[in-house]
Design a protein around this motif. Structure first.
Motif, PDB file in Angstrom:
ATOM      1  N   UNK A   2      -6.094  12.635   5.732  1.00  0.00           N
ATOM      2  CA  UNK A   2      -6.456  13.460   4.583  1.00  0.00           C
ATOM      3  C   UNK A   2      -5.587  14.719   4.584  1.00  0.00           C
ATOM      4  N   UNK A   3      -5.942  15.650   3.722  1.00  0.00           N
ATOM      5  CA  UNK A   3      -5.188  16.896   3.653  1.00  0.00           C
ATOM      6  C   UNK A   3      -5.388  17.700   4.943  1.00  0.00           C
ATOM      7  N   UNK A  34      -2.717  16.410  -3.728  1.00  0.00           N
ATOM      8  CA  UNK A  34      -2.257  15.576  -2.612  1.00  0.00           C
ATOM      9  C   UNK A  34      -1.066  14.693  -2.989  1.00  0.00           C
ATOM     10  N   UNK A  35      -0.628  14.789  -4.229  1.00  0.00           N
ATOM     11  CA  UNK A  35       0.478  13.956  -4.665  1.00  0.00           C
ATOM     12  C   UNK A  35       0.098  12.529  -4.981  1.00  0.00           C
ATOM     13  N   UNK A  36      -1.196  12.270  -5.168  1.00  0.00           N
ATOM     14  CA  UNK A  36      -1.656  10.911  -5.441  1.00  0.00           C
ATOM     15  C   UNK A  36      -1.842  10.627  -6.927  1.00  0.00           C
ATOM     16  N   UNK A  58      -3.197   0.839   1.433  1.00  0.00           N
ATOM     17  CA  UNK A  58      -1.897   1.307   1.895  1.00  0.00           C
ATOM     18  C   UNK A  58      -1.407   2.327   0.874  1.00  0.00           C
ATOM     19  N   UNK A  59      -1.143   3.546   1.299  1.00  0.00           N
ATOM     20  CA  UNK A  59      -0.636   4.554   0.375  1.00  0.00           C
ATOM     21  C   UNK A  59       0.887   4.541   0.388  1.00  0.00           C
ATOM     22  N   UNK A  60       1.457   4.233  -0.756  1.00  0.00           N
ATOM     23  CA  UNK A  60       2.918   4.211  -0.899  1.00  0.00           C
ATOM     24  C   UNK A  60       3.496   5.609  -0.685  1.00  0.00           C
ATOM     25  N   UNK A  61       4.510   5.722   0.112  1.00  0.00           N
ATOM     26  CA  UNK A  61       5.234   6.974   0.280  1.00  0.00           C
ATOM     27  C   UNK A  61       6.356   7.056  -0.742  1.00  0.00           C
ATOM     28  N   UNK A  62       6.762   8.272  -1.061  1.00  0.00           N
ATOM     29  CA  UNK A  62       7.825   8.458  -2.036  1.00  0.00           C
ATOM     30  C   UNK A  62       9.073   7.702  -1.600  1.00  0.00           C
ATOM     31  N   UNK A 117      -4.334   3.047  -8.635  1.00  0.00           N
ATOM     32  CA  UNK A 117      -3.775   4.271  -9.186  1.00  0.00           C
ATOM     33  C   UNK A 117      -4.880   5.305  -9.308  1.00  0.00           C
ATOM     34  N   UNK A 118      -4.567   6.524  -8.897  1.00  0.00           N
ATOM     35  CA  UNK A 118      -5.527   7.623  -8.925  1.00  0.00           C
ATOM     36  C   UNK A 118      -5.341   8.453 -10.193  1.00  0.00           C
ATOM     37  N   UNK A 119      -6.443   8.775 -10.840  1.00  0.00           N
ATOM     38  CA  UNK A 119      -6.421   9.733 -11.946  1.00  0.00           C
ATOM     39  C   UNK A 119      -6.726  11.140 -11.434  1.00  0.00           C
ATOM     40  N   UNK A 120      -6.831  11.290 -10.104  1.00  0.00           N
ATOM     41  CA  UNK A 120      -7.191  12.564  -9.471  1.00  0.00           C
ATOM     42  C   UNK A 120      -6.294  12.816  -8.262  1.00  0.00           C
ATOM     43  N   UNK A 121      -6.605  13.893  -7.536  1.00  0.00           N
ATOM     44  CA  UNK A 121      -5.887  14.292  -6.319  1.00  0.00           C
ATOM     45  C   UNK A 121      -4.433  14.684  -6.614  1.00  0.00           C
ATOM     46  N   UNK A 122      -4.279  15.499  -7.655  1.00  0.00           N
ATOM     47  CA  UNK A 122      -2.959  16.034  -7.954  1.00  0.00           C
ATOM     48  C   UNK A 122      -2.416  16.833  -6.781  1.00  0.00           C
TER      49      UNK A 122
END
Length: 455
Positions: free
Chosen positions: A65-66, A158-160, A94-98, A151-156
């Protein structure tokens, strides 16, 4: 080794009947009366129900988390707890990295997961970098068993967070590739505005976590994303639905013939927003938060009438110490609750007390997850299926305590809850991984499940 479970009551999403069940080579070989298999180990399960193992399609294991805080369950502890709760397959995010591709992200995660997993596992990929090549990759990733993307509509912060246009693009591409888009639906702009106002007023106790994300904030996002999916005529899966208006929107879309799926979680069925007024309120902070009684009642009605398609946990526990960091500022509380070991016992208890049927519990926790996410060998008790199953004693009672759990957590929000009936054993592909309160599995037993695209 051949195993025959004798004299049990088979429970499926469609029927129940007394029969024996024969296991060989990790598969169910036959179900029938008076099975006689030479050399088989005979286990008399008279008085117990035989049900499919549950599939938890929403977990966050070894989640960072943050502020560098990590969830308390790694892949071993989390899948150990799953096995002891009758969950024989988990889907992890799995959270995709940039800069990463879908398959690259999953391969990175699998290197971490495979040596530790005690039960079978699959992946959803949470997209954070929706480039043109990533959209193109949907089809190729699906052929390798990666068929669902969140896809997240939240957590700006955190970059998500993804834009409306990006979600629309992903939905359109999913329709072309037989994949499925999952959405965490809340309105980020309103959440941020609410938090700013609460901060200015100095009102940041956990109760204001709920007030920053009340029913309308979630419902607005639900309605918008359902509208996009309907306009594109593509499937949509809404994760952890928690509000009454969203339930009604899903119900209406399904009645109109649209392929809209809604998942809810046991914490929304068992608790309301009143928990955020308790001394241990920090423990219950998750997003979306628990809502009011009206929403809780709507979720139960949605379960009974088929509006809700799946039960999952959003399992993401943190230590008590990490939770307490935000006692005076809820924005510092890592979001997440535990539930992977208590989900199936909770839903089977609801069935055992008559709140829902056992068939509906199996449908929500096993058959529907397998069907929606393309796991043809999972979720049902039939010859040829993986021998993932649990034994449930409806005459036993069980009180949840942290001491009895098999997670690495140091508390549970379910402490003291009394359940009707108890899971006595769990088999993962024919291997006994849990019995009578004891974990009997091992790290590395779990295998990757290649999901099939809907084409």
């Amino acid at each position: 080794m051949d195993i025959v479970l004798k004299n049990g009551k088979i429970i499926t999403a469609h029927s129940s009947y007394f029969a024996d069940l024969w296991i060989r080579d990790q598969k169910i070989q036959a179900i029938g009366l008076d099975l006689e298999i030479s050399g088989a180990k005979i286990i008399d399960v008279r008085g117990q129900y035989i049900l499919p193992g549950a599939i938890d399609v929403h977990t966050h294991l070894e989640f960072s988390a943050v502020n560098g805080i990590c969830s308390s369950d790694d892949y071993f502890a989390g899948t150990r707890a799953a096995a002891c709760g009758g969950v024989t397959t988990v889907f992890d995010f799995v959270t995709q990295q940039k800069g990463e591709g879908i398959r690259e992200a999953a391969a990175r995660r699998d290197r971490l997961c495979a040596p530790k997993a005690c039960v079978d596992y699959a992946f959803h990929v949470a997209l954070t970098d929706l480039r043109a090549d990533v959209l193109e990759e949907f089809a190729h990733a699906a052929q390798e068993g990666l068929t669902s993307y969140k896809l997240y509509m939240v957590y700006r912060e955190c970059g998500l967070m993804m834009s409306d246009a990006e979600i629309y693009q992903a939905l359109r591409r999913s329709g072309e590739t037989g994949t499925l888009i999952e959405v965490h639906a809340e309105n980020q702009d309103i959440i941020e505005m609410n938090i700013e106002q609460f901060r200015a007023a100095g009102t940041l106790t956990p109760w204001y976590h709920y007030l920053s994300r009340p029913e309308a904030v979630e419902a607005d996002a639900d309605l918008r994303v359902i509208h996009w999916a309907k306009a594109l005529h593509v499937p949509l899966y809404i994760v952890h639905l928690a509000n009454a208006e969203g339930v009604q929107a899903v119900r209406e879309a399904r009645r109109e013939g649209y392929e809209i799926y809604a998942e809810t979680c046991p914490q929304y069925l068992a608790f309301t927003s009143e928990v955020y007024k308790r001394p241990d309120a920090c423990d219950f902070v998750c997003s979306p938060p628990m809502k009011g009684k009206t929403s809780q009642d709507a979720l139960w009605q949605g379960i009974r009438d088929g509006t809700i398609s799946t039960i999952a946990t959003d399992h993401c526990p943190f230590s008590q110490k990490d939770k307490e960091r935000g006692r005076q500022d809820f924005t510092k509380i890592p979001n997440g609750c535990m539930g992977i070991e208590t989900m199936y016992p909770y839903m089977l208890s609801a069935a055992n007390t008559g709140r829902i049927s056992f068939a509906r519990a199996v449908e929500l926790c096993a058959e529907n997850p397998a069907r929606i996410f393309g796991c043809p060998a999972k979720g049902r008790l039939e010859p040829g299926m993986d021998a993932d199953l649990v034994l449930f004693d409806p005459a036993r009672e069980f009180t949840i305590t942290q001491q009895a759990m098999h997670s690495a957590g140091d508390y549970t929000i379910w402490e003291g809850m009394k359940l009707s009936g108890r899971i006595m054993a769990a088999y993962s592909r024919g291997r006994l991984v849990y019995a009578d309160g004891e974990f009997l599995g091992e790290a590395g037993w779990g295998a990757f499940v290649r999901c099939q695209p809907n084409v």
